[in-house]
Scaffold this motif. Structure first.
Motif, short mmCIF file in Angstrom:
data_model
loop_
_atom_site.label_atom_id
_atom_site.label_comp_id
_atom_site.label_asym_id
_atom_site.label_seq_id
_atom_site.Cartn_x
_atom_site.Cartn_y
_atom_site.Cartn_z
N SER A 141 -1.32 5.23 -0.71
CA SER A 141 -2.35 4.27 -0.29
C SER A 141 -3.09 4.80 0.94
O SER A 141 -4.31 4.65 1.04
CB SER A 141 -1.70 2.92 0.04
OG SER A 141 -1.10 2.36 -1.10
N ASN B 284 -5.55 7.56 -0.09
CA ASN B 284 -6.75 6.98 -0.70
C ASN B 284 -7.68 6.43 0.38
O ASN B 284 -8.89 6.63 0.35
CB ASN B 284 -6.35 5.87 -1.68
CG ASN B 284 -7.53 5.30 -2.43
OD1 ASN B 284 -8.34 6.04 -3.00
ND2 ASN B 284 -7.67 3.99 -2.44
N LYS B 285 -7.10 5.73 1.35
CA LYS B 285 -7.88 5.10 2.43
C LYS B 285 -8.50 6.13 3.37
O LYS B 285 -9.67 6.02 3.75
CB LYS B 285 -6.97 4.16 3.21
CG LYS B 285 -7.64 3.42 4.37
CD LYS B 285 -6.67 2.42 4.97
CE LYS B 285 -7.30 1.70 6.18
NZ LYS B 285 -7.43 2.58 7.35
N THR C 165 -11.72 7.15 0.22
CA THR C 165 -12.60 6.01 0.44
C THR C 165 -13.81 6.34 1.31
O THR C 165 -14.93 5.93 0.98
CB THR C 165 -11.82 4.82 1.06
OG1 THR C 165 -10.76 4.44 0.16
CG2 THR C 165 -12.73 3.63 1.29
N ASP D 105 -16.68 7.63 -0.69
CA ASP D 105 -17.05 6.78 -1.83
C ASP D 105 -16.36 7.25 -3.11
O ASP D 105 -16.97 7.32 -4.18
CB ASP D 105 -18.58 6.77 -2.00
CG ASP D 105 -19.04 5.57 -2.83
OD1 ASP D 105 -18.31 4.57 -2.87
OD2 ASP D 105 -20.12 5.64 -3.44
N GLU D 106 -15.07 7.58 -2.98
CA GLU D 106 -14.24 7.95 -4.12
C GLU D 106 -13.03 7.03 -4.16
O GLU D 106 -12.69 6.38 -3.18
CB GLU D 106 -13.75 9.40 -3.99
CG GLU D 106 -14.82 10.46 -4.03
CD GLU D 106 -14.23 11.85 -3.85
OE1 GLU D 106 -13.71 12.42 -4.83
OE2 GLU D 106 -14.25 12.35 -2.71
N ARG D 107 -12.37 7.00 -5.31
CA ARG D 107 -11.10 6.29 -5.41
C ARG D 107 -10.08 7.18 -6.09
O ARG D 107 -10.42 7.94 -7.01
CB ARG D 107 -11.25 4.96 -6.16
CG ARG D 107 -11.79 5.08 -7.56
CD ARG D 107 -12.07 3.72 -8.16
NE ARG D 107 -12.76 3.83 -9.44
CZ ARG D 107 -12.16 3.95 -10.61
NH1 ARG D 107 -10.83 3.97 -10.66
NH2 ARG D 107 -12.85 4.05 -11.72
N SER E 140 -9.05 12.18 -8.22
CA SER E 140 -9.96 11.14 -7.74
C SER E 140 -11.24 11.11 -8.56
O SER E 140 -11.58 12.10 -9.22
CB SER E 140 -10.30 11.35 -6.26
OG SER E 140 -11.00 12.57 -6.08
N ASN F 291 -17.24 6.74 -7.13
CA ASN F 291 -17.61 5.38 -7.51
C ASN F 291 -19.00 5.32 -8.12
O ASN F 291 -19.30 4.45 -8.94
CB ASN F 291 -17.55 4.46 -6.28
CG ASN F 291 -16.11 4.22 -5.82
OD1 ASN F 291 -15.22 4.04 -6.63
ND2 ASN F 291 -15.89 4.25 -4.52
#
Length: 203
Positions: A5, A8-9, A13, A16-18, A51, A54
């Motif tokens: 997590s 990802n953060k 993030t 602008d990716e996840r 990843s 978005n």
């Protein structure tokens, strides 16, 4: 917050990716890396991350992320596009194992995951993402258990079956509505005819 997590953060993030998947790994064969190349920061944990952007059209990347001992920060070390991935080697197609290899246009790494389950989940999601997002050549998956490759196909198949079922249900509902409308018209015509007959006999 778990390591995945936090990655990802902190890593994806802001761009602008996840993150779709991540697996903690260690090299099966040690690479001789100059002291300066690592910054002399001692031991570290390595994660291989998958990843997607978005924004459309979606772009998939495979990123090597490290966390050095004594630091809470995650550092992006290397990144490849999905089209640069040539081959994924699952090592053993007959049993669950934590080892896997990734071959890119300009790199080749031999990894061992924290567990066979983590490796299997990562390969499964990677295969599904390649089938869905890869616009050019698709990488070769060798020595992988069929359940890892078939699962991605079954996801797509399940979606297609659900869509087909909805379409068929819509067609059945449409036919039922048509029959109902015909029955209503017949009932209305019968009512009108009966009313005329009643008025005729009344007269």
């Amino acid at each position: 917050m778990s390591a995945k997590s936090a990655i990802n953060k902190d890593v994806f993030t802001p761009h602008d990716e996840r993150m779709l998947a991540a697996v903690q790994v260690k090299r099966r064969t040690k690479k001789k890396i100059p002291f300066l190349a690592t910054g002399g920061q001692g031991d570290y944990m390595t994660f291989i991350c998958l990843s997607v952007t978005n924004k459309k059209p979606s772009h998939i990347s495979i990123t090597k992320v490290k966390q050095f001992q004594g630091s809470s920060a995650f550092v992006k070390r290397s990144q490849w596009t999905i089209d640069q991935l040539q081959q994924v080697n699952g090592i053993d197609p007959n049993r669950d194992c934590p080892e896997f290899d990734l071959m890119f246009d300009n790199a080749f790494d031999q990894w061992v995951a924290g567990s066979a389950g983590e490796k299997c989940t990562f390969v499964q999601i990677l295969h599904h993402s390649c089938q869905r997002y890869s616009s050019a050549r698709k990488p070769e998956f060798v020595n992988c258990q069929s359940k890892l490759l078939g699962a991605a196909d079954s996801v797509t198949s399940a979606v297609q079956k659900a869509s087909q079922a909805l379409n068929e249900r819509g067609e059945r509902l449409g036919r039922a509505e048509e029959r109902t409308a015909d029955m209503m018209n017949s009932a209305e015509q019968f009512s009108v005819t009966a009313h005329k007959l009643a008025m005729k006999h009344k007269c």
